[in-house]
Design a protein around this motif. Sequence first.
Motif, PDB file in Angstrom:
ATOM      1  N   GLN A  11      -7.002  -1.987   2.112  1.00 35.00           N
ATOM      2  CA  GLN A  11      -5.571  -2.242   2.268  1.00 35.00           C
ATOM      3  C   GLN A  11      -5.441  -3.406   3.221  1.00 35.00           C
ATOM      4  O   GLN A  11      -6.049  -3.407   4.299  1.00 35.00           O
ATOM      5  CB  GLN A  11      -4.835  -1.031   2.862  1.00 35.00           C
ATOM      6  CG  GLN A  11      -4.373  -0.037   1.835  1.00 35.00           C
ATOM      7  CD  GLN A  11      -3.374   0.937   2.449  1.00 35.00           C
ATOM      8  OE1 GLN A  11      -3.578   1.464   3.532  1.00 35.00           O
ATOM      9  NE2 GLN A  11      -2.300   1.168   1.745  1.00 35.00           N
ATOM     10  N   ILE A  13      -2.861  -6.305   5.281  1.00 36.48           N
ATOM     11  CA  ILE A  13      -1.545  -6.457   5.893  1.00 36.48           C
ATOM     12  C   ILE A  13      -1.000  -7.825   5.537  1.00 36.48           C
ATOM     13  O   ILE A  13      -1.655  -8.839   5.770  1.00 36.48           O
ATOM     14  CB  ILE A  13      -1.629  -6.337   7.427  1.00 36.48           C
ATOM     15  CG1 ILE A  13      -2.260  -5.004   7.844  1.00 36.48           C
ATOM     16  CG2 ILE A  13      -0.254  -6.519   8.059  1.00 36.48           C
ATOM     17  CD1 ILE A  13      -2.633  -4.948   9.314  1.00 36.48           C
ATOM     18  N   ARG A  15       2.351 -10.319   6.220  1.00 38.08           N
ATOM     19  CA  ARG A  15       3.458 -10.492   7.169  1.00 38.08           C
ATOM     20  C   ARG A  15       4.270 -11.714   6.755  1.00 38.08           C
ATOM     21  O   ARG A  15       3.715 -12.762   6.428  1.00 38.08           O
ATOM     22  CB  ARG A  15       2.906 -10.674   8.581  1.00 38.08           C
ATOM     23  CG  ARG A  15       3.983 -10.778   9.641  1.00 38.08           C
ATOM     24  CD  ARG A  15       3.389 -10.692  11.042  1.00 38.08           C
ATOM     25  NE  ARG A  15       2.703  -9.414  11.213  1.00 38.08           N
ATOM     26  CZ  ARG A  15       1.592  -9.249  11.920  1.00 38.08           C
ATOM     27  NH1 ARG A  15       1.033 -10.256  12.532  1.00 38.08           N
ATOM     28  NH2 ARG A  15       1.036  -8.059  12.022  1.00 38.08           N
ATOM     29  N   TYR A  28      -6.180  -3.749   7.002  1.00 39.29           N
ATOM     30  CA  TYR A  28      -5.646  -2.553   7.649  1.00 39.29           C
ATOM     31  C   TYR A  28      -6.661  -1.408   7.567  1.00 39.29           C
ATOM     32  O   TYR A  28      -6.923  -0.731   8.548  1.00 39.29           O
ATOM     33  CB  TYR A  28      -4.332  -2.161   6.987  1.00 39.29           C
ATOM     34  CG  TYR A  28      -3.690  -0.943   7.594  1.00 39.29           C
ATOM     35  CD1 TYR A  28      -3.072  -1.008   8.830  1.00 39.29           C
ATOM     36  CD2 TYR A  28      -3.700   0.281   6.924  1.00 39.29           C
ATOM     37  CE1 TYR A  28      -2.472   0.104   9.391  1.00 39.29           C
ATOM     38  CE2 TYR A  28      -3.109   1.395   7.481  1.00 39.29           C
ATOM     39  CZ  TYR A  28      -2.500   1.313   8.711  1.00 39.29           C
ATOM     40  OH  TYR A  28      -1.914   2.415   9.257  1.00 39.29           O
ATOM     41  N   SER A  29      -7.226  -1.215   6.351  1.00 38.78           N
ATOM     42  CA  SER A  29      -8.227  -0.158   6.201  1.00 38.78           C
ATOM     43  C   SER A  29      -9.232  -0.540   5.124  1.00 38.78           C
ATOM     44  O   SER A  29      -8.946  -1.323   4.225  1.00 38.78           O
ATOM     45  CB  SER A  29      -7.573   1.178   5.838  1.00 38.78           C
ATOM     46  OG  SER A  29      -7.016   1.123   4.538  1.00 38.78           O
ATOM     47  N   LYS A  34      -9.309   3.161   8.977  1.00 34.40           N
ATOM     48  CA  LYS A  34      -8.534   2.088   9.598  1.00 34.40           C
ATOM     49  C   LYS A  34      -9.451   1.104  10.300  1.00 34.40           C
ATOM     50  O   LYS A  34     -10.399   1.482  10.964  1.00 34.40           O
ATOM     51  CB  LYS A  34      -7.523   2.646  10.595  1.00 34.40           C
ATOM     52  CG  LYS A  34      -6.310   3.229   9.933  1.00 34.40           C
ATOM     53  CD  LYS A  34      -5.251   3.558  10.949  1.00 34.40           C
ATOM     54  CE  LYS A  34      -4.061   4.178  10.254  1.00 34.40           C
ATOM     55  NZ  LYS A  34      -3.041   4.605  11.182  1.00 34.40           N
ATOM     56  N   ASN A  36      -7.883  -2.337  11.498  1.00 35.52           N
ATOM     57  CA  ASN A  36      -7.027  -3.042  12.447  1.00 35.52           C
ATOM     58  C   ASN A  36      -5.639  -2.396  12.454  1.00 35.52           C
ATOM     59  O   ASN A  36      -4.638  -3.086  12.318  1.00 35.52           O
ATOM     60  CB  ASN A  36      -6.896  -4.525  12.052  1.00 35.52           C
ATOM     61  CG  ASN A  36      -8.230  -5.236  12.084  1.00 35.52           C
ATOM     62  OD1 ASN A  36      -8.899  -5.236  13.099  1.00 35.52           O
ATOM     63  ND2 ASN A  36      -8.618  -5.824  10.976  1.00 35.52           N
ATOM     64  N   GLY A  37      -5.615  -1.075  12.622  1.00 39.44           N
ATOM     65  CA  GLY A  37      -4.354  -0.351  12.600  1.00 39.44           C
ATOM     66  C   GLY A  37      -3.362  -0.871  13.620  1.00 39.44           C
ATOM     67  O   GLY A  37      -2.159  -0.875  13.386  1.00 39.44           O
ATOM     68  N   ASP A  38      -3.848  -1.358  14.761  1.00 46.95           N
ATOM     69  CA  ASP A  38      -2.965  -1.865  15.815  1.00 46.95           C
ATOM     70  C   ASP A  38      -2.378  -3.228  15.454  1.00 46.95           C
ATOM     71  O   ASP A  38      -1.432  -3.689  16.084  1.00 46.95           O
ATOM     72  CB  ASP A  38      -3.709  -1.950  17.149  1.00 46.95           C
ATOM     73  CG  ASP A  38      -4.972  -2.801  17.085  1.00 46.95           C
ATOM     74  OD1 ASP A  38      -5.523  -2.969  15.978  1.00 46.95           O
ATOM     75  OD2 ASP A  38      -5.399  -3.280  18.142  1.00 46.95           O
ATOM     76  N   TYR A  40      -0.903  -3.830  12.581  1.00 44.66           N
ATOM     77  CA  TYR A  40       0.272  -3.563  11.751  1.00 44.66           C
ATOM     78  C   TYR A  40       1.541  -3.553  12.594  1.00 44.66           C
ATOM     79  O   TYR A  40       1.592  -2.920  13.643  1.00 44.66           O
ATOM     80  CB  TYR A  40       0.100  -2.222  11.034  1.00 44.66           C
ATOM     81  CG  TYR A  40       1.245  -1.873  10.118  1.00 44.66           C
ATOM     82  CD1 TYR A  40       1.306  -2.385   8.837  1.00 44.66           C
ATOM     83  CD2 TYR A  40       2.260  -1.031  10.551  1.00 44.66           C
ATOM     84  CE1 TYR A  40       2.355  -2.074   7.988  1.00 44.66           C
ATOM     85  CE2 TYR A  40       3.313  -0.714   9.714  1.00 44.66           C
ATOM     86  CZ  TYR A  40       3.353  -1.245   8.442  1.00 44.66           C
ATOM     87  OH  TYR A  40       4.395  -0.926   7.612  1.00 44.66           O
ATOM     88  N   ASP A  44       5.829  -5.343   8.190  1.00 44.02           N
ATOM     89  CA  ASP A  44       4.645  -5.755   7.438  1.00 44.02           C
ATOM     90  C   ASP A  44       4.564  -4.960   6.135  1.00 44.02           C
ATOM     91  O   ASP A  44       5.141  -3.883   6.003  1.00 44.02           O
ATOM     92  CB  ASP A  44       3.370  -5.503   8.243  1.00 44.02           C
ATOM     93  CG  ASP A  44       3.189  -6.483   9.383  1.00 44.02           C
ATOM     94  OD1 ASP A  44       3.947  -7.467   9.470  1.00 44.02           O
ATOM     95  OD2 ASP A  44       2.271  -6.250  10.201  1.00 44.02           O
ATOM     96  N   LEU A  46       1.776  -3.354   3.322  1.00 43.25           N
ATOM     97  CA  LEU A  46       0.388  -2.999   3.028  1.00 43.25           C
ATOM     98  C   LEU A  46       0.171  -3.089   1.521  1.00 43.25           C
ATOM     99  O   LEU A  46       0.961  -2.565   0.744  1.00 43.25           O
ATOM    100  CB  LEU A  46       0.069  -1.583   3.501  1.00 43.25           C
ATOM    101  CG  LEU A  46       0.136  -1.332   5.004  1.00 43.25           C
ATOM    102  CD1 LEU A  46      -0.162   0.130   5.304  1.00 43.25           C
ATOM    103  CD2 LEU A  46      -0.820  -2.240   5.750  1.00 43.25           C
TER     104      LEU A  46
END
Length: 98
Positions: A11, A13, A15, A28-29, A34, A36-38, A40, A44, A46
Motif C-alpha cells: 500500500q 501513500i 499526497r 505505507y505497508s 506497516k 511508514n505508518g507515521d 500518513y 492522504d 492509500l
Amino acid sequence: IEGMNELGKVQVILRKDEAGIHRLVGIYSLNGKKRNGDMYQEGDVLVNGNIYGDTIIYGIETYFVPEKTGGDIQQRARFAYVRVSKTGDALLEKVSEQ
C-alpha cells in the motif's frame, strides 16, 4: 521507489501537492506490515499494488483507446485520472495531457 528490492502486496501513500496532483510519498505497508505508518497524514490516499523490486503495479497500467488513436494519446498523456475505493483498489478512468 529507488533502493527497493521487495516482492509482495504493498500500500502506497499518495499526497496532493500544491497543484492538486496526488503524488507518491512513500510505502505505507508491505505484505500487511506497516512500514511508514507515521508518514500518513489526514487527506492522504492509500492505494494497493504489487511490488516487484523497484516497480509497483497498480492494475491501472493499461488503457483502451479507439483504434488508430493510441499512439497520439500515449505521446501526449501526462496525467492519469484514477478512482480509488475505500479499500485502496484503483480504477483508471482516463488519461489526459492536462
